[in-house]
Design a protein around this motif. Structure first.
Motif, PDB file in Angstrom:
ATOM      1  N   ILE A 119       0.774  -1.363  -0.020  1.00 27.25           N
ATOM      2  CA  ILE A 119       0.066  -0.108   0.015  1.00 27.25           C
ATOM      3  C   ILE A 119       0.911   1.203  -0.100  1.00 27.25           C
ATOM      4  N   GLY A 120       0.943   1.785  -1.158  1.00 29.35           N
ATOM      5  CA  GLY A 120       1.713   3.068  -1.308  1.00 29.35           C
ATOM      6  C   GLY A 120       3.044   2.898  -2.026  1.00 29.35           C
ATOM      7  N   ALA A 121       3.140   3.765  -3.025  1.00 27.80           N
ATOM      8  CA  ALA A 121       4.373   3.732  -3.994  1.00 27.80           C
ATOM      9  C   ALA A 121       5.140   4.834  -3.879  1.00 27.80           C
ATOM     10  N   GLY A 122       5.492   5.135  -2.607  1.00 27.90           N
ATOM     11  CA  GLY A 122       6.199   6.343  -2.196  1.00 27.90           C
ATOM     12  C   GLY A 122       7.735   5.770  -2.210  1.00 27.90           C
ATOM     13  N   ALA A 174       9.554   4.128   0.015  1.00 31.71           N
ATOM     14  CA  ALA A 174       9.769   2.923   0.515  1.00 31.71           C
ATOM     15  C   ALA A 174       9.042   1.859  -0.336  1.00 31.71           C
ATOM     16  N   GLY A 175       7.857   2.145  -0.728  1.00 28.74           N
ATOM     17  CA  GLY A 175       7.214   1.134  -1.315  1.00 28.74           C
ATOM     18  C   GLY A 175       7.682   0.822  -3.007  1.00 28.74           C
ATOM     19  N   ALA A 176       8.264   1.859  -3.329  1.00 28.74           N
ATOM     20  CA  ALA A 176       8.923   1.649  -4.953  1.00 28.74           C
ATOM     21  C   ALA A 176      10.165   0.840  -4.665  1.00 28.74           C
ATOM     22  N   GLY A 195       4.294  17.324  -3.011  1.00 28.69           N
ATOM     23  CA  GLY A 195       4.026  18.385  -2.066  1.00 28.69           C
ATOM     24  C   GLY A 195       5.454  18.630  -1.050  1.00 28.69           C
ATOM     25  N   ARG A 196       5.337  17.684   0.071  1.00 31.62           N
ATOM     26  CA  ARG A 196       6.441  18.072   0.961  1.00 31.62           C
ATOM     27  C   ARG A 196       7.634  18.224   0.405  1.00 31.62           C
ATOM     28  N   SER A 197       8.560  18.457   1.186  1.00 28.10           N
ATOM     29  CA  SER A 197      10.225  18.585   1.035  1.00 28.10           C
ATOM     30  C   SER A 197      10.552  18.191  -0.330  1.00 28.10           C
ATOM     31  N   ILE A 198      11.104  19.069  -1.070  1.00 28.27           N
ATOM     32  CA  ILE A 198      11.569  18.931  -2.524  1.00 28.27           C
ATOM     33  C   ILE A 198      12.658  17.958  -2.454  1.00 28.27           C
ATOM     34  N   HIS A 216      16.637  14.805  -5.282  1.00 26.66           N
ATOM     35  CA  HIS A 216      15.201  15.370  -5.534  1.00 26.66           C
ATOM     36  C   HIS A 216      14.116  14.150  -5.141  1.00 26.66           C
ATOM     37  N   ARG A 217      13.306  14.440  -4.263  1.00 26.11           N
ATOM     38  CA  ARG A 217      12.238  13.387  -4.020  1.00 26.11           C
ATOM     39  C   ARG A 217      11.506  13.027  -5.285  1.00 26.11           C
ATOM     40  N   GLY A 218      11.133  13.780  -5.906  1.00 28.38           N
ATOM     41  CA  GLY A 218      10.214  13.244  -7.223  1.00 28.38           C
ATOM     42  C   GLY A 218      11.254  12.549  -8.107  1.00 28.38           C
ATOM     43  N   THR A 225       3.456   0.773   3.158  1.00 31.38           N
ATOM     44  CA  THR A 225       4.430   1.645   2.906  1.00 31.38           C
ATOM     45  C   THR A 225       3.631   2.950   2.563  1.00 31.38           C
ATOM     46  N   ASP A 226       2.716   3.268   3.262  1.00 33.47           N
ATOM     47  CA  ASP A 226       1.644   4.588   2.978  1.00 33.47           C
ATOM     48  C   ASP A 226       1.910   5.650   4.062  1.00 33.47           C
ATOM     49  N   GLY A 227       3.045   5.707   4.357  1.00 34.36           N
ATOM     50  CA  GLY A 227       3.561   7.054   4.889  1.00 34.36           C
ATOM     51  C   GLY A 227       2.948   7.112   6.599  1.00 34.36           C
ATOM     52  N   GLY A 256       8.715   1.931   7.405  1.00 35.48           N
ATOM     53  CA  GLY A 256       8.638   3.444   6.966  1.00 35.48           C
ATOM     54  C   GLY A 256       8.006   4.516   7.766  1.00 35.48           C
ATOM     55  N   ASP A 257       7.669   5.209   7.286  1.00 36.85           N
ATOM     56  CA  ASP A 257       6.828   6.650   8.241  1.00 36.85           C
ATOM     57  C   ASP A 257       5.745   6.008   8.641  1.00 36.85           C
ATOM     58  N   ALA A 258       5.146   4.928   7.996  1.00 32.85           N
ATOM     59  CA  ALA A 258       3.706   4.361   8.448  1.00 32.85           C
ATOM     60  C   ALA A 258       4.057   3.746   9.989  1.00 32.85           C
ATOM     61  N   GLN A 305      17.304  11.295   8.352  1.00 31.69           N
ATOM     62  CA  GLN A 305      17.212   9.700   8.158  1.00 31.69           C
ATOM     63  C   GLN A 305      16.118   8.963   8.050  1.00 31.69           C
ATOM     64  N   GLY A 306      14.851  10.035   7.966  1.00 35.07           N
ATOM     65  CA  GLY A 306      13.716   9.104   7.705  1.00 35.07           C
ATOM     66  C   GLY A 306      13.579   8.132   6.473  1.00 35.07           C
ATOM     67  N   MET A 307      14.085   8.884   5.478  1.00 28.74           N
ATOM     68  CA  MET A 307      14.091   7.849   4.235  1.00 28.74           C
ATOM     69  C   MET A 307      14.950   7.021   4.454  1.00 28.74           C
ATOM     70  N   ASN A 308      16.366   7.204   4.793  1.00 26.85           N
ATOM     71  CA  ASN A 308      17.356   6.352   4.672  1.00 26.85           C
ATOM     72  C   ASN A 308      17.009   4.957   5.759  1.00 26.85           C
ATOM     73  N   CYS A 309      16.226   5.368   6.752  1.00 26.91           N
ATOM     74  CA  CYS A 309      15.782   4.422   7.726  1.00 26.91           C
ATOM     75  C   CYS A 309      14.614   3.683   7.373  1.00 26.91           C
ATOM     76  N   ALA A 310      13.845   4.135   6.555  1.00 22.67           N
ATOM     77  CA  ALA A 310      12.798   3.482   5.795  1.00 22.67           C
ATOM     78  C   ALA A 310      13.391   2.431   4.697  1.00 22.67           C
ATOM     79  N   PHE A 311      14.245   2.827   3.905  1.00 24.35           N
ATOM     80  CA  PHE A 311      15.028   2.073   3.029  1.00 24.35           C
ATOM     81  C   PHE A 311      15.845   0.784   3.744  1.00 24.35           C
TER      82      PHE A 311
HETATM   83  P1  FAD Z   1       6.281   8.442   1.808  1.00 22.20           P
HETATM   84  O1  FAD Z   1       7.521   8.757   1.077  1.00 22.20           O
HETATM   85  O2  FAD Z   1       5.386   9.378   2.500  1.00 22.20           O
HETATM   86  O3  FAD Z   1       5.286   7.316   0.907  1.00 22.20           O
HETATM   87  C1  FAD Z   1       4.075   7.165   1.179  1.00 22.20           C
HETATM   88  C2  FAD Z   1       3.076   6.541  -0.178  1.00 22.20           C
HETATM   89  O4  FAD Z   1       1.939   6.348   0.212  1.00 22.20           O
HETATM   90  C3  FAD Z   1       2.901   7.974  -0.893  1.00 22.20           C
HETATM   91  O5  FAD Z   1       3.112   7.894  -2.278  1.00 22.20           O
HETATM   92  C4  FAD Z   1       1.410   8.512  -0.867  1.00 22.20           C
HETATM   93  O6  FAD Z   1       0.727   8.872  -1.928  1.00 22.20           O
HETATM   94  C5  FAD Z   1       0.866   6.807  -0.564  1.00 22.20           C
HETATM   95  N1  FAD Z   1      -0.398   6.732   0.219  1.00 22.20           N
HETATM   96  C6  FAD Z   1      -0.736   7.232   1.274  1.00 22.20           C
HETATM   97  N2  FAD Z   1      -1.937   7.056   1.849  1.00 22.20           N
HETATM   98  C7  FAD Z   1      -2.442   5.811   0.664  1.00 22.20           C
HETATM   99  C8  FAD Z   1      -3.430   5.082   0.784  1.00 22.20           C
HETATM  100  N3  FAD Z   1      -4.431   5.136   1.817  1.00 22.20           N
HETATM  101  N4  FAD Z   1      -3.471   4.204  -0.251  1.00 22.20           N
HETATM  102  C9  FAD Z   1      -2.600   4.254  -1.301  1.00 22.20           C
HETATM  103  N5  FAD Z   1      -1.473   5.005  -1.251  1.00 22.20           N
HETATM  104  C10 FAD Z   1      -1.344   5.908  -0.061  1.00 22.20           C
HETATM  105  N6  FAD Z   1      14.475  11.684   5.336  1.00 22.20           N
HETATM  106  C11 FAD Z   1      15.865  11.685   4.713  1.00 22.20           C
HETATM  107  O7  FAD Z   1      16.350  10.516   4.942  1.00 22.20           O
HETATM  108  N7  FAD Z   1      16.625  12.583   4.676  1.00 22.20           N
HETATM  109  C12 FAD Z   1      16.194  13.936   4.594  1.00 22.20           C
HETATM  110  O8  FAD Z   1      16.862  14.708   4.285  1.00 22.20           O
HETATM  111  C13 FAD Z   1      14.758  14.259   4.938  1.00 22.20           C
HETATM  112  N8  FAD Z   1      14.525  15.553   4.889  1.00 22.20           N
HETATM  113  C14 FAD Z   1      12.913  15.535   5.430  1.00 22.20           C
HETATM  114  C15 FAD Z   1      12.580  17.215   5.364  1.00 22.20           C
HETATM  115  C16 FAD Z   1      11.119  16.908   5.869  1.00 22.20           C
HETATM  116  C17 FAD Z   1      10.622  18.535   5.752  1.00 22.20           C
HETATM  117  C18 FAD Z   1      10.432  15.763   5.937  1.00 22.20           C
HETATM  118  C19 FAD Z   1       8.864  16.424   6.393  1.00 22.20           C
HETATM  119  C20 FAD Z   1      10.564  14.859   6.123  1.00 22.20           C
HETATM  120  C21 FAD Z   1      12.152  14.707   5.650  1.00 22.20           C
HETATM  121  N9  FAD Z   1      12.527  13.279   5.454  1.00 22.20           N
HETATM  122  C22 FAD Z   1      13.983  12.991   5.333  1.00 22.20           C
HETATM  123  C23 FAD Z   1      11.885  11.958   5.772  1.00 22.20           C
HETATM  124  C24 FAD Z   1      11.106  11.432   4.686  1.00 22.20           C
HETATM  125  O9  FAD Z   1      10.475  12.280   3.891  1.00 22.20           O
HETATM  126  C25 FAD Z   1      10.117   9.931   4.740  1.00 22.20           C
HETATM  127  O10 FAD Z   1      10.844   9.510   6.050  1.00 22.20           O
HETATM  128  C26 FAD Z   1      10.064   9.363   3.694  1.00 22.20           C
HETATM  129  O11 FAD Z   1       9.471  10.086   2.668  1.00 22.20           O
HETATM  130  C27 FAD Z   1       9.321   7.966   4.259  1.00 22.20           C
HETATM  131  O12 FAD Z   1       8.988   7.079   2.973  1.00 22.20           O
HETATM  132  P2  FAD Z   1       7.823   6.244   3.138  1.00 22.20           P
HETATM  133  O13 FAD Z   1       7.798   5.510   1.702  1.00 22.20           O
HETATM  134  O14 FAD Z   1       7.523   5.541   4.328  1.00 22.20           O
HETATM  135  O15 FAD Z   1       6.459   7.286   3.084  1.00 22.20           O
END
Ligand code: FAD
Ligand code: E1W
Length: 455
Positions: A12-15, A17-19, A49-52, A109-111, A164-166, A303-305, A315-321
């Motif tokens: 659930i979620g292709a952010g 960690a999901g990808a 949206g969030r941090s570029i 770049h996040r995107g 992996t939906d954040g 990950g963030d979830a 470290q949020g993304m690094n930890c999620a990875f």
């Molecule tokens: P996300 O990247 O949030 O992905 C979640 C995905 O799930 C998204 O694509 C979303 O659309 C999808 N989703 C959500 N709900 C649903 C649903 N109901 N159904 C289907 N899909 C859904 N980390 C670092 O390592 N280095 C940094 O420098 C850093 N800087 C940061 C700066 C800021 C200001 C912030 C806020 C965070 C920063 N982070 C950083 C943390 C990092 O952004 C997160 O830890 C990381 O994005 C977590 O990845 P994730 O895949 O768990 O969640």
């Protein structure tokens, strides 16, 4: 489970960690379905949206290497050698993160990163379903229901779900209805706003590109990370209440006044400061704690979830990875999903908690200490001790950002080391005449060599 039927997993979620997890599992021969609430960023542009941009460090790079994704990602990365501290009077000081250019971190770049990983996941055979938001889960029947944003609902059968939906995880919400996960969200009383520094008229970076810029101001701070298109993303972290705060700085005009007073050297670099301020949302910051990350053999969070944290250690993304590599490993190692989920949770939960705590501590250090003379003296001693005892004394930042020792081990050693640094620099203004024999004895008594610590 027969070896001829590929095992199946639903993410659930292709952010971020999901990808990555989809790529790892598809490459390991699993059938992988990923459901993402947003549209395909490769078709309609990234709606992140969030941090570029984000800081990528060794833990994240190692995970990317496991998916053969490191080369593609690094092509777009900008090196950051250290933090560039901007004093109130505009003076600059580069504080290197490591000993040389082998010890650096990277701005990505996040995107772009998300798109690179989505391409790799699909190439590896994962099926990604966009415009599918998880809406409800029947864990007994093993059916998940997805909303398509047009009013349509799509029931889909699953073997197991991975969240992996954040930070706002819908899967976590569904799991919580079924069983108490012990969820607790601790909001920070600070929030953030993002602003942009565009390239100069001739297309160059407006500041030193190979650094993470920091404007420490006591109870608040600004940072800026470089992007490969020669822009910087500036992030202001500010309290929610008091002065200055998001309560006292209510709009772009008032923000401009704050910047003129406290971040004067940045003002000419942010031409759209007022517009950015009014257009960009104010982001909230929180730490999410859970007692349980999984529901038997039916669902697990990562990950963030599972463990959203404040961003002050990058470290949020690094930890999620790291989570992704760990879960992929445990899924491969056991044919029993419940056992794999439990082993993953047991391995990662203490480490997630450690980096959550270190991230909170690092905010105070970044905003209030990096320009302090006591801090700089401790840093000088830290460097000397690293040279004298390379196997025992590794600076805190290096253990977190350049190594892969478990976060919990890094946290414990950091506390021992900090205590030692504070004790031996107390009352001093320089290292001259310091009692090296006493310090060396302390190091040997308190810090086993790292090989022993990791084993
Ligand atoms: P996300 O990247 O949030 O992905 C979640 C995905 O799930 C998204 O694509 C979303 O659309 C999808 N989703 C959500 N709900 C649903 C649903 N109901 N159904 C289907 N899909 C859904 N980390 C670092 O390592 N280095 C940094 O420098 C850093 N800087 C940061 C700066 C800021 C200001 C912030 C806020 C965070 C920063 N982070 C950083 C943390 C990092 O952004 C997160 O830890 C990381 O994005 C977590 O990845 P994730 O895949 O768990 O969640
Ligand atoms: C890094 C958002 C963010 C991202 C980061 C870091 C910081 C401060 C912030 C931590 C750091 C890279 N840090 N920088 N200097 N010392 N610690 O290393 O990612 Cl606010």
């Amino acid at each position: 489970m027969g070896t001829d039927t590929p095992r199946h997993i639903t993410l659930i979620g292709a952010g971020l960690a999901g990808a990555l997890l989809a790529t790892l599992m598809a490459r390991a021969g699993w059938r992988v379905d990923v459901f993402e609430k947003r549209g395909d960023p490769r078709v309609q542009g990234y709606a992140g949206g969030r941090s570029i941009n984000l800081a990528l460090t060794e833990r994240g790079r190692h995970a990317l290497r496991m998916a053969d994704a490191d080369d593609a990602v690094m092509r777009q990365a900008v090196m950051m050698r250290g933090r560039m501290v901007h004093a109130l009077d505009g003076r600059l000081q580069l504080q290197r993160y490591g000993r040389d250019d082998a010890e650096v971190i990277w701005s990505i770049h996040r995107g772009d990163l998300n798109i690179t990983l989505l391409d790799l996941a699909e190439q590896a055979g994962a099926n990604i379903h966009f415009d599918r938001r998880l809406d409800a889960v029947d864990f007994d029947a093993r059916i998940a229901r997805f909303a398509d944003g047009q009013g349509g609902l799509h029931p889909v059968g699953f073997t197991a779900l991975v969240g992996t939906d954040g930070a706002g995880s819908s899967l976590r919400g569904a799991m919580q209805q079924r069983e108490e996960l012990g969820e607790r969200t601790e909001f920070l009383d600070h929030s953030y706003k993002e602003l942009e520094i565009p390239p100069s008229a001739d297309g160059a970076f407006m500041m030193e590109p190979n650094a993470l810029h920091i404007w420490p101001r006591g109870h608040y701070m600004c940072i800026a990370l470089p992007n490969d298109e020669r822009t910087f993303t500036v992030t202001l972290f500010l309290p929610n209440q008091g002065d200055p705060s998001f309560a006292s700085v209510r709009n772009g005009r008032e923000a401009k006044a704050l910047f003129l007073r406290d971040f004067a050297d940045a003002v000419p670099l942010i031409p759209e400061l007022e517009r950015d301020w009014d257009a960009n949302p104010t982001g909230l910051l929180a730490t999410l704690y859970l007692d349980r990350w999984h529901l038997g053999d039916r669902a697990v969070l990562l990950g963030d979830a599972a463990h959203a944290m404040v961003p002050f250690h990058g470290q949020g993304m690094n930890c999620a990875f790291e989570d992704c590599v760990s879960l992929a490993h445990h899924l491969q190692a056991s044919s029993d999903l419940a056992q794999a989920f439990a082993a993953f949770e047991a391995e990662r939960k203490p480490n997630a908690l450690a980096i959550q705590e270190m991230a909170l501590e690092n905010y105070v250090e970044m905003r209030d200490k990096v320009d302090d003379s006591g801090f700089l003296l401790q840093r000088e001693l830290e460097l000397a001790l690293q040279q004298r005892h390379p196997q025992r004394f590794v600076p805190h930042y290096a253990m977190v950002s350049f190594m892969r020792i478990p976060y919990a081990v890094a946290q414990h050693r950091s506390h021992v080391q900090r205590d030692l640094l504070v004790r031996h620099t107390a009352g001093r203004t320089s290292l001259e005449g310091i009692d090296w024999a006493a310090i060396d004895a302390d190091v040997h008594a308190l810090l086993p060599t790292l090989e022993d610590a990791v084993a």
